[in-house]
Motif scaffolding. Structure first.
Motif, PDB file in Angstrom:
ATOM      1  N   GLU A 119       0.842  -1.205   0.000  1.00 10.97           N
ATOM      2  CA  GLU A 119       0.000   0.000   0.000  1.00 10.97           C
ATOM      3  C   GLU A 119       0.876   1.255   0.000  1.00 10.97           C
ATOM      4  OE1 GLU A 119      -3.283   0.606  -0.325  1.00 10.97           O
ATOM      5  OE2 GLU A 119      -3.380  -1.517  -0.839  1.00 10.97           O
ATOM      6  N   GLN A 120       1.979   1.203   0.745  1.00 13.53           N
ATOM      7  CA  GLN A 120       2.915   2.330   0.709  1.00 13.53           C
ATOM      8  C   GLN A 120       3.452   2.543  -0.701  1.00 13.53           C
ATOM      9  OE1 GLN A 120       6.074   2.346   3.591  1.00 13.53           O
ATOM     10  NE2 GLN A 120       4.747   1.734   5.278  1.00 13.53           N
ATOM     11  N   ARG A 121       3.777   1.448  -1.393  1.00 16.48           N
ATOM     12  CA  ARG A 121       4.265   1.549  -2.765  1.00 16.48           C
ATOM     13  C   ARG A 121       3.248   2.260  -3.662  1.00 16.48           C
ATOM     14  NH1 ARG A 121       8.376  -1.265  -4.861  1.00 16.48           N
ATOM     15  NH2 ARG A 121       9.456  -2.782  -3.571  1.00 16.48           N
ATOM     16  N   LEU A 122       1.999   1.837  -3.557  1.00 16.83           N
ATOM     17  CA  LEU A 122       0.960   2.426  -4.411  1.00 16.83           C
ATOM     18  C   LEU A 122       0.791   3.909  -4.133  1.00 16.83           C
ATOM     19  CD1 LEU A 122      -1.710  -0.423  -4.267  1.00 16.83           C
ATOM     20  CD2 LEU A 122      -0.266   0.181  -6.197  1.00 16.83           C
ATOM     21  N   LEU A 123       0.765   4.266  -2.853  1.00 15.38           N
ATOM     22  CA  LEU A 123       0.592   5.670  -2.477  1.00 15.38           C
ATOM     23  C   LEU A 123       1.786   6.512  -2.935  1.00 15.38           C
ATOM     24  CD1 LEU A 123      -0.820   5.102   1.113  1.00 15.38           C
ATOM     25  CD2 LEU A 123      -2.099   6.088  -0.802  1.00 15.38           C
ATOM     26  N   LEU A 124       2.985   5.981  -2.733  1.00 15.49           N
ATOM     27  CA  LEU A 124       4.181   6.720  -3.156  1.00 15.49           C
ATOM     28  C   LEU A 124       4.224   6.881  -4.670  1.00 15.49           C
ATOM     29  CD1 LEU A 124       6.838   5.109  -0.805  1.00 15.49           C
ATOM     30  CD2 LEU A 124       6.237   7.533  -0.860  1.00 15.49           C
ATOM     31  N   ALA A 125       3.889   5.814  -5.384  1.00 14.25           N
ATOM     32  CA  ALA A 125       3.907   5.891  -6.851  1.00 14.25           C
ATOM     33  C   ALA A 125       2.945   6.957  -7.343  1.00 14.25           C
ATOM     34  CB  ALA A 125       3.550   4.534  -7.450  1.00 14.25           C
ATOM     35  N   GLU A 126       1.745   6.995  -6.762  1.00 15.11           N
ATOM     36  CA  GLU A 126       0.769   8.007  -7.168  1.00 15.11           C
ATOM     37  C   GLU A 126       1.267   9.408  -6.828  1.00 15.11           C
ATOM     38  OE1 GLU A 126      -3.913   9.264  -6.429  1.00 15.11           O
ATOM     39  OE2 GLU A 126      -3.137   7.394  -5.576  1.00 15.11           O
ATOM     40  N   ALA A 127       1.845   9.564  -5.640  1.00 15.83           N
ATOM     41  CA  ALA A 127       2.310  10.887  -5.219  1.00 15.83           C
ATOM     42  C   ALA A 127       3.444  11.383  -6.118  1.00 15.83           C
ATOM     43  CB  ALA A 127       2.765  10.840  -3.764  1.00 15.83           C
ATOM     44  N   LEU A 128       4.399  10.510  -6.413  1.00 12.37           N
ATOM     45  CA  LEU A 128       5.572  10.941  -7.175  1.00 12.37           C
ATOM     46  C   LEU A 128       5.241  11.254  -8.631  1.00 12.37           C
ATOM     47  CD1 LEU A 128       8.234   8.528  -5.650  1.00 12.37           C
ATOM     48  CD2 LEU A 128       8.006  10.991  -5.261  1.00 12.37           C
ATOM     49  N   THR A 129       4.163  10.661  -9.149  1.00 11.33           N
ATOM     50  CA  THR A 129       3.774  11.011 -10.524  1.00 11.33           C
ATOM     51  C   THR A 129       3.166  12.407 -10.595  1.00 11.33           C
ATOM     52  OG1 THR A 129       1.615   9.955 -10.221  1.00 11.33           O
ATOM     53  CG2 THR A 129       3.369   8.617 -11.201  1.00 11.33           C
ATOM     54  N   ILE A 130       2.717  12.944  -9.470  1.00 11.37           N
ATOM     55  CA  ILE A 130       2.113  14.280  -9.461  1.00 11.37           C
ATOM     56  C   ILE A 130       3.183  15.360  -9.585  1.00 11.37           C
ATOM     57  CG2 ILE A 130       0.780  15.913  -8.053  1.00 11.37           C
ATOM     58  CD1 ILE A 130      -0.561  13.508  -6.735  1.00 11.37           C
ATOM     59  N   ALA A 153      11.694  13.179   1.080  1.00 13.57           N
ATOM     60  CA  ALA A 153      11.396  12.096   2.016  1.00 13.57           C
ATOM     61  C   ALA A 153      10.646  10.971   1.313  1.00 13.57           C
ATOM     62  CB  ALA A 153      10.577  12.631   3.182  1.00 13.57           C
ATOM     63  N   ALA A 154       9.733  11.342   0.386  1.00 11.40           N
ATOM     64  CA  ALA A 154       8.997  10.327  -0.376  1.00 11.40           C
ATOM     65  C   ALA A 154       9.942   9.555  -1.288  1.00 11.40           C
ATOM     66  CB  ALA A 154       7.889  10.992  -1.187  1.00 11.40           C
ATOM     67  N   GLN A 155      10.853  10.257  -1.946  1.00  9.18           N
ATOM     68  CA  GLN A 155      11.814   9.571  -2.810  1.00  9.18           C
ATOM     69  C   GLN A 155      12.689   8.619  -2.000  1.00  9.18           C
ATOM     70  OE1 GLN A 155      12.080   9.330  -5.934  1.00  9.18           O
ATOM     71  NE2 GLN A 155      11.569  11.206  -7.028  1.00  9.18           N
ATOM     72  N   GLU A 156      13.118   9.060  -0.836  1.00 12.09           N
ATOM     73  CA  GLU A 156      13.975   8.208  -0.010  1.00 12.09           C
ATOM     74  C   GLU A 156      13.221   6.974   0.480  1.00 12.09           C
ATOM     75  OE1 GLU A 156      16.609  12.038   1.491  1.00 12.09           O
ATOM     76  OE2 GLU A 156      15.240  11.037   2.881  1.00 12.09           O
ATOM     77  N   ARG A 157      11.942   7.157   0.818  1.00 15.45           N
ATOM     78  CA  ARG A 157      11.148   5.996   1.254  1.00 15.45           C
ATOM     79  C   ARG A 157      10.965   5.021   0.096  1.00 15.45           C
ATOM     80  NH1 ARG A 157      10.556   2.094   4.483  1.00 15.45           N
ATOM     81  NH2 ARG A 157       8.455   1.227   4.606  1.00 15.45           N
ATOM     82  N   TRP A 158      10.724   5.537  -1.110  1.00 18.10           N
ATOM     83  CA  TRP A 158      10.582   4.678  -2.281  1.00 18.10           C
ATOM     84  C   TRP A 158      11.872   3.889  -2.528  1.00 18.10           C
ATOM     85  CZ3 TRP A 158       6.888   3.005  -5.539  1.00 18.10           C
ATOM     86  CH2 TRP A 158       7.295   2.415  -6.725  1.00 18.10           C
ATOM     87  N   VAL A 159      13.011   4.575  -2.435  1.00 11.92           N
ATOM     88  CA  VAL A 159      14.304   3.898  -2.628  1.00 11.92           C
ATOM     89  C   VAL A 159      14.497   2.822  -1.567  1.00 11.92           C
ATOM     90  CG1 VAL A 159      16.809   4.221  -2.515  1.00 11.92           C
ATOM     91  CG2 VAL A 159      15.405   5.810  -3.836  1.00 11.92           C
TER      92      VAL A 159
END
Length: 596
Positions: free
Chosen positions: A111-122, A150-156
């Motif tokens: 779920e974190q992956r999905l949320l981060l992916a959506e956020a980073l595309t914005i 912080a979002a990029q670092e969490r995704w990494v």
């Protein structure tokens, strides 16, 4: 409204020009969309510390100017200040913040992956770019950039935890170039390189950041970077080589996780049944979305694909095969090359012939769960070599029914028809300016044949005057002229042209005649009488037209025209007659007898 990058404001599908201090005013109100903003905060956002002499009056003047631009209904005066009446999720910066907060509250990794992916595309670039507010630049922009990093670092971190070390190296190199003083990014880059077996590169990166910090700030690297450096010096080359080998087997030589899906459609309505059918097809190998040009096949595929990204952790591949234009057809060989490069295969290792490339594609996708979207396919032979093997899913869109894929490969075919009356009205209501009466929406939807592209074109043209566009559409012989705006992708006639041009000459002739003379449902016997051929031959022609969705199957071997397609067929017939008359007239004028 977009604030994560250059300011973009749209209303009714049209981009508005916002200049001067109105940019800062609108941005300040948008940050609190749906909630009142005090006069004092507005003034600070617009003028920073250089406040005007009469603050309240100056704010009122700017509010009045903004209302002229957006409409009085969009900005309300409330006891607490001024309120921008717009859904918070229509503001990218607000939606981004909401998604990042949801990541922090979520415990499930996927779920974190999905949320981060959506956020980073914005994210599109520097927040509040060219807005012209020092307060926004110094306070809000800094806050948003921190959330973004912080979002990029969490995704990494999630990618590294999953063992996809090579997948993040390119992203981290780009991020460290943009934010060179962010030691946390450098630390992750060193870790990803070391785990990928690229220790020499990691050591070079450490030296680069050490020199840069000394030159720019006069400091040494922090504790985490120094720890990574120490682990680099103590790393075991044999163990690193083994780790790289294991990762290579898992990733099938991929240099990263491809995430090639274009943006999901900004406005999407309906299609609940089709979305459910797609969801039920996830265990299939191939799903075909087929329908008339302009019916919304690609939009549906992307809408579903973005929502299901988490189900395809090994990547999402996308290629527009240009089977029906507008550009040149992408050959099967070229498409295979593109897919193999996307999966990380070096150019020098790509085989020359199609069969070898196809085999290599299946090999690289083996034991991986990938989504492959093959958009705008011409026919079954065009895409057969592009179909992945077991484990991955191919979603194909085409104007052809691609029945051969169902016969040989067992593809699941989903027909995409016109929108319902309610869905068409919903789309128009979202696109048209102001409030439109239900009878206006319903008639306009009927005139557009409930085809999404036609509805969108009509809504775009109707921004200035809905009734003028409706009057043009009521003129059936010229209806397609009214359904054109912008380039070829916004011209319904051009879309139909690309389907018509794939027809064999005898089928094209039949299409023109059938559209001109047959108005209700008909069968092969009626078509045979008109075409002067046998019922068997007429049946084959009707199947060819239905396969390209230039005819609709009405059941029990009966067929009918979509009204807009019939209008196109009639246009072709009349144009052909005009061309013939012009040719005869020209020939006569060229004859010596004409001048006697």
């Amino acid at each position: 409204m977009s604030l994560l990058g250059p300011l973009v404001v749209r209303r009714g599908g049209r981009e508005l020009e916002v200049g001067g201090r109105l940019r800062a005013l609108l941005a300040v109100l948008a940050l609190e969309a749906g909630r009142p903003v005090s006069v004092e905060r507005v003034a600070r956002g617009v003028w920073s510390d250089e406040l005007p002499v009469h603050v309240r009056k100056s704010v009122q003047t700017q509010i009045m100017r903004l209302r002229r631009l957006l409409g009085n209904d969009r900005i309300r005066t409330e006891p607490g200040g001024y309120l921008l009446d717009i859904r918070p999720d229509d503001i990218d910066v607000v939606r981004f913040g909401r998604l990042i907060s949801a990541v922090a509250a979520e415990t499930e990794v996927e779920e974190q992956r999905l949320l981060l992916a959506e956020a980073l595309t914005i994210w599109r670039g520097t927040p509040f770019e060219c807005v012209g507010s020092r307060w926004l630049d110094e306070v809000e922009a800094e806050r948003m950039v921190e959330l973004y990093l912080a979002a990029q670092e969490r995704w990494v971190d999630l990618e590294l935890a999953a063992g996809r070390y090579g997948a993040v190296v390119a992203d981290l190199r780009e991020l460290t170039a943009r934010f060179p003083l962010r030691e946390a990014l450098w630390s992750r880059l060193l870790l990803a390189l070391r785990r990928s077996g690229r220790c020499a590169e990691a050591l070079s990166c450490y030296e680069s950041v050490r020199v840069m910090l000394a030159d720019e700030l006069g400091v040494d690297p922090g504790p985490e970077l120094r720890r990574q450096y120490g682990e680099l010096l103590q790393s075991d080359p044999i163990a690193d080589a083994q780790a790289v080998h294991e990762e290579s087997k898992t990733d099938n030589q991929g240099a990263g996780t491809p995430q090639q899906l274009p943006a999901a459609p900004g406005l999407f309505v309906g299609r609940d049944k089709e979305l459910r059918a797609l969801g039920e097809s996830q265990q299939e190998a191939i799903v075909v979305l087929h329908g008339l040009g302009g019916i919304g096949k690609t939009a549906l595929a992307l809408q579903w694909a973005h929502k299901q990204r988490g189900q395809f952790p090994d990547g999402q591949l996308f290629i527009d095969l240009q089977g029906y234009g507008p550009g040149d057809l992408i050959t099967t060989s070229a498409a295979l090359r593109s897919l193999l490069l996307s999966l990380g295969l070096p150019e020098a290792q790509i085989p020359d012939d199609i069969e070898a490339r196809s085999s290599m594609l299946r090999t690289m996708l083996a034991n991986r769960r990938c989504l492959v979207v093959l958009d705008n396919a011409l026919d079954a032979d065009h895409i057969r070599p592009l179909i992945p093997g077991t484990g991955s899913l191919a979603v194909v869109t085409s104007r052809s029914e691609l029945r051969g894929l169902a016969v040989r490969e067992g593809a699941r075919r989903i027909a995409i028809g016109q929108l319902t009356a309610e869905e068409s009205a919903e789309l128009l209501r979202a696109r048209l300016p102001g409030e439109q009466a239900n009878d206006v929406l319903n008639e306009l939807a009927d005139l557009c044949g409930h085809v999404p592209l036609a509805l969108s074109i009509a809504a775009e043209r109707a921004e200035d005057d809905v009734q003028v566009v409706m009057d043009e559409l009521r003129d059936l012989p010229r209806r397609l002229e009214a359904l054109a705006v912008g380039d070829e992708s916004g011209d319904l006639r051009a879309v139909f042209d690309r389907s018509y041009q794939t027809l064999a000459p005898e089928v094209a002739r039949a299409f023109r005649l059938l559209g001109l003379y047959l108005y209700d449902e008909f069968d092969s016997s009626a078509a045979a009488g008109l075409l002067g051929t046998s019922a068997r031959a007429a049946s084959s022609v009707l199947d060819d037209l239905a396969d390209q969705h230039l005819l609709c199957r009405a059941g029990a071997r009966r067929f009918e025209f979509h009204e807009l397609v019939r209008a196109y067929a009639v246009e072709l017939t009349h144009e052909g007659r005009r061309t013939a008359r012009d040719a005869v007239s020209l020939a006569a004028r060229r004859s010596p007898a004409y001048w006697k």
